[in-house]
Design a protein around this motif. Structure first.
Motif, PDB file in Angstrom:
ATOM      1  N   MET A 143      -3.212   3.325  -1.513  1.00 55.42           N
ATOM      2  CA  MET A 143      -3.580   2.612  -2.745  1.00 55.42           C
ATOM      3  C   MET A 143      -2.702   1.386  -2.923  1.00 55.42           C
ATOM      4  O   MET A 143      -1.565   1.357  -2.451  1.00 55.42           O
ATOM      5  CB  MET A 143      -3.433   3.551  -3.953  1.00 55.42           C
ATOM      6  CG  MET A 143      -4.597   4.509  -4.089  1.00 55.42           C
ATOM      7  SD  MET A 143      -4.331   5.668  -5.428  1.00 55.42           S
ATOM      8  CE  MET A 143      -3.271   6.835  -4.638  1.00 55.42           C
ATOM      9  N   ARG A 144      -3.264   0.413  -3.666  1.00 53.48           N
ATOM     10  CA  ARG A 144      -2.527  -0.833  -3.846  1.00 53.48           C
ATOM     11  C   ARG A 144      -1.422  -0.688  -4.880  1.00 53.48           C
ATOM     12  O   ARG A 144      -1.663  -0.126  -5.953  1.00 53.48           O
ATOM     13  CB  ARG A 144      -3.480  -1.936  -4.315  1.00 53.48           C
ATOM     14  CG  ARG A 144      -4.351  -2.416  -3.205  1.00 53.48           C
ATOM     15  CD  ARG A 144      -5.488  -3.257  -3.709  1.00 53.48           C
ATOM     16  NE  ARG A 144      -6.287  -3.632  -2.548  1.00 53.48           N
ATOM     17  CZ  ARG A 144      -6.414  -4.882  -2.112  1.00 53.48           C
ATOM     18  NH1 ARG A 144      -5.860  -5.880  -2.773  1.00 53.48           N
ATOM     19  NH2 ARG A 144      -7.121  -5.127  -1.037  1.00 53.48           N
ATOM     20  N   ALA A 145      -0.269  -1.200  -4.564  1.00 54.27           N
ATOM     21  CA  ALA A 145       0.842  -1.230  -5.514  1.00 54.27           C
ATOM     22  C   ALA A 145       1.390  -2.654  -5.503  1.00 54.27           C
ATOM     23  O   ALA A 145       1.862  -3.142  -4.474  1.00 54.27           O
ATOM     24  CB  ALA A 145       1.921  -0.236  -5.090  1.00 54.27           C
ATOM     25  N   ARG A 146       1.293  -3.320  -6.663  1.00 55.17           N
ATOM     26  CA  ARG A 146       1.629  -4.740  -6.727  1.00 55.17           C
ATOM     27  C   ARG A 146       3.136  -4.955  -6.872  1.00 55.17           C
ATOM     28  O   ARG A 146       3.831  -4.141  -7.499  1.00 55.17           O
ATOM     29  CB  ARG A 146       0.892  -5.372  -7.914  1.00 55.17           C
ATOM     30  CG  ARG A 146       0.899  -6.891  -7.929  1.00 55.17           C
ATOM     31  CD  ARG A 146      -0.101  -7.430  -8.935  1.00 55.17           C
ATOM     32  NE  ARG A 146       0.210  -7.014 -10.294  1.00 55.17           N
ATOM     33  CZ  ARG A 146       1.010  -7.682 -11.120  1.00 55.17           C
ATOM     34  NH1 ARG A 146       1.603  -8.801 -10.732  1.00 55.17           N
ATOM     35  NH2 ARG A 146       1.228  -7.245 -12.341  1.00 55.17           N
ATOM     36  N   GLY A 164      -0.685  -4.718   6.716  1.00 57.11           N
ATOM     37  CA  GLY A 164      -1.455  -3.834   7.600  1.00 57.11           C
ATOM     38  C   GLY A 164      -2.371  -2.933   6.804  1.00 57.11           C
ATOM     39  O   GLY A 164      -2.732  -3.256   5.659  1.00 57.11           O
ATOM     40  N   THR A 165      -2.740  -1.819   7.393  1.00 55.79           N
ATOM     41  CA  THR A 165      -3.730  -0.959   6.747  1.00 55.79           C
ATOM     42  C   THR A 165      -3.130   0.412   6.439  1.00 55.79           C
ATOM     43  O   THR A 165      -2.230   0.890   7.121  1.00 55.79           O
ATOM     44  CB  THR A 165      -4.964  -0.745   7.660  1.00 55.79           C
ATOM     45  OG1 THR A 165      -4.493  -0.260   8.914  1.00 55.79           O
ATOM     46  CG2 THR A 165      -5.741  -2.015   7.864  1.00 55.79           C
ATOM     47  N   ASP A 166      -3.665   1.009   5.401  1.00 58.75           N
ATOM     48  CA  ASP A 166      -3.329   2.397   5.058  1.00 58.75           C
ATOM     49  C   ASP A 166      -4.615   2.981   4.477  1.00 58.75           C
ATOM     50  O   ASP A 166      -5.070   2.535   3.410  1.00 58.75           O
ATOM     51  CB  ASP A 166      -2.179   2.425   4.038  1.00 58.75           C
ATOM     52  CG  ASP A 166      -1.778   3.859   3.666  1.00 58.75           C
ATOM     53  OD1 ASP A 166      -2.351   4.810   4.225  1.00 58.75           O
ATOM     54  OD2 ASP A 166      -0.895   4.008   2.786  1.00 58.75           O
ATOM     55  N   LEU A 174       0.847  -1.195   0.000  1.00 55.93           N
ATOM     56  CA  LEU A 174       0.000   0.000   0.000  1.00 55.93           C
ATOM     57  C   LEU A 174       0.883   1.246   0.000  1.00 55.93           C
ATOM     58  O   LEU A 174       1.815   1.357   0.804  1.00 55.93           O
ATOM     59  CB  LEU A 174      -0.906   0.018   1.226  1.00 55.93           C
ATOM     60  CG  LEU A 174      -1.828  -1.199   1.397  1.00 55.93           C
ATOM     61  CD1 LEU A 174      -2.590  -1.102   2.719  1.00 55.93           C
ATOM     62  CD2 LEU A 174      -2.794  -1.332   0.230  1.00 55.93           C
ATOM     63  N   VAL A 175       0.572   2.154  -0.913  1.00 52.78           N
ATOM     64  CA  VAL A 175       1.291   3.436  -0.991  1.00 52.78           C
ATOM     65  C   VAL A 175       0.222   4.522  -1.087  1.00 52.78           C
ATOM     66  O   VAL A 175      -0.653   4.443  -1.963  1.00 52.78           O
ATOM     67  CB  VAL A 175       2.200   3.472  -2.243  1.00 52.78           C
ATOM     68  CG1 VAL A 175       2.944   4.806  -2.318  1.00 52.78           C
ATOM     69  CG2 VAL A 175       3.190   2.307  -2.240  1.00 52.78           C
TER      70      VAL A 175
END
Ligand code: PLP
Length: 377
Positions: A308-311, A341-343, A304-305
């Motif tokens: 948002m998801r970054a694969r 974790g969460t962002d 997560l960045v």
């Protein structure tokens, strides 16, 4: 010197919530033991142990004497049970540090007799009921009882561990283990060994079956806010158990060390397993499989960045991992990346990572770089 490449943020409120959740299931005289072995399942042995006690853990369990000594030196006052086998000088050390060791075989009793002179710290017996790991077989109980009595070894507890309670929604085998456990306790009592604290329940048992609690429950994975398995969740609903909402404690983070744009047709990483089909902005992260960020996450796991998801693209290397930040245009060097974790509204769960690696959430959290700092948030 603090290790900078990745770090772990621990949610104190989540830990307190999880411990309160299990505490509520017990009657006041039943003890809650939190299992903090293996660096508190990767969360950080001493910080977690201290807070767990504050949060209501009556007992702690470690795997080996060395972990127990670390807790003693950190000023932990609650009883500490060593779950694994103890040998030679470990036995004497356990006695000095008031650690409750586990005796699980006749050889183990003999080693205890050879190494422990002041027999004032009580021990726990591990009883075999079907997991066929550590534990006295039923036909060893008589010899064990004779040795314990002859040498005045103070027995406080006896326990067993379920083989498949979290693996299935059919708990017939676990029920059979529980019965074998009760029979073994009866045998010990009839042989004159008093067992004040029988205990069998791990997290799944604690969630599903109050009749496994006896005098203490040993909660590991649940302490950290993780379910033992999907099957446990399904079983809890089927059995009409009170709803519980566990909260994950761990957030594992790193930072983007470098950003580059890979032209169409170019490859990323060892084995050239990723090829850019569009101009691809990749972020390079200073973590890899040596830190517990598994190679099996190659080309599959998300990070997560900026929420948002970054694969992950290409293979996870020993110390570096590449992620695709093309769709996160304001991602820049130094930005925090959540590995677990969460962002914001997004989460990378231990279960999702476990699915990428064909393993269980336990292994994902336990293998997080032990040298990374653990901070409460
Ligand atoms: C003997 C024993 N008790 C309790 C536990 C805790 O199990 P869980 O993490 O499923 O709660 C473990 C974990 O391996 C264990 O070995």
């Amino acid at each position: 010197m603090e290790y900078q490449n990745c770090w772990v943020e621990l949610s104190k409120s989540a830990l307190y919530h999880n411990i309160a959740t299990f505490r509520q299931q017990l009657s006041p005289n039943q003890r809650l033991l939190c299992v903090v072995k293996s660096n508190a399942y990767g969360h950080g042995l001493v910080p977690v142990a201290k807070e767990a006690v504050e949060a209501g853990a009556n007992w702690l369990a470690v795997f080996n004497v060395e972990e127990g000594v670390l807790l003693g030196n950190a000023g932990i006052q609650v009883p500490i049970l060593v779950l694994g086998p103890s040998y030679g000088t470990q036995l004497a050390l356990a006695s000095t540090h008031q650690l409750r060791i586990t005796l699980a075989s006749i050889d183990g009793i003999e080693a205890y007799l050879d190494n422990v002179t002041a027999r004032d710290v009580p021990v726990h017996l591990k009883l075999e009921t079907g997991t066929h790991r550590q534990g006295f077989m039923p036909d060893e109980l008589k010899t064990a009882a004779q040795l314990l009595q002859r040498h005045r070894i103070p027995v406080e507890g006896a326990y067993s561990h379920y083989a498949d309670i979290e693996d299935t929604t059919d708990h017939t085998f676990a029920a059979g283990q529980r019965e074998k456990f009760e029979r073994a306790i009866d045998t010990l009592v009839s042989l004159g060994v008093n067992v004040a604290i029988p205990h069998t329940a791990c997290t799944a048992a604690a969630i599903l079956f109050p009749n496994t609690y006896f005098q203490m429950v040993r909660v590991g994975i649940g302490t950290y806010g993780l379910w033992p398995s999907k099957e446990t969740n399904v079983s809890a609903q089927t059995l009409g158990r009170p709803e519980i909402a566990l909260k994950p404690v761990m957030n594992w983070k790193t930072r983007i060390a470098q950003i580059k744009t890979v032209p169409v047709g170019e490859f990323v990483g060892y084995g050239r397993t990723f090829r850019a089909t569009r101009p691809t902005r990749i972020g390079i992260l200073p973590v890899g499989y040596a830190d517990g960020y598994r190679r099996a996450f190659s080309n599959t796991a998300n990070t997560l960045v900026h929420g948002m998801r970054a694969r992950v693209v290409g293979r996870v290397c020993m110390n570096l991992t590449m992620i695709d930040v093309t769709d996160i245009p304001d991602a820049k060097v130094g930005d925090v990346v959540t590995l677990l974790g969460t962002d914001g509204d997004e989460a990378v769960t231990a279960e999702a990572l476990a699915a990428c690696a064909g393993t269980i959430n336990y292994e994902i959290v336990t293998c997080v770089a032990p040298y990374a700092s653990r901070k409460w948030v």
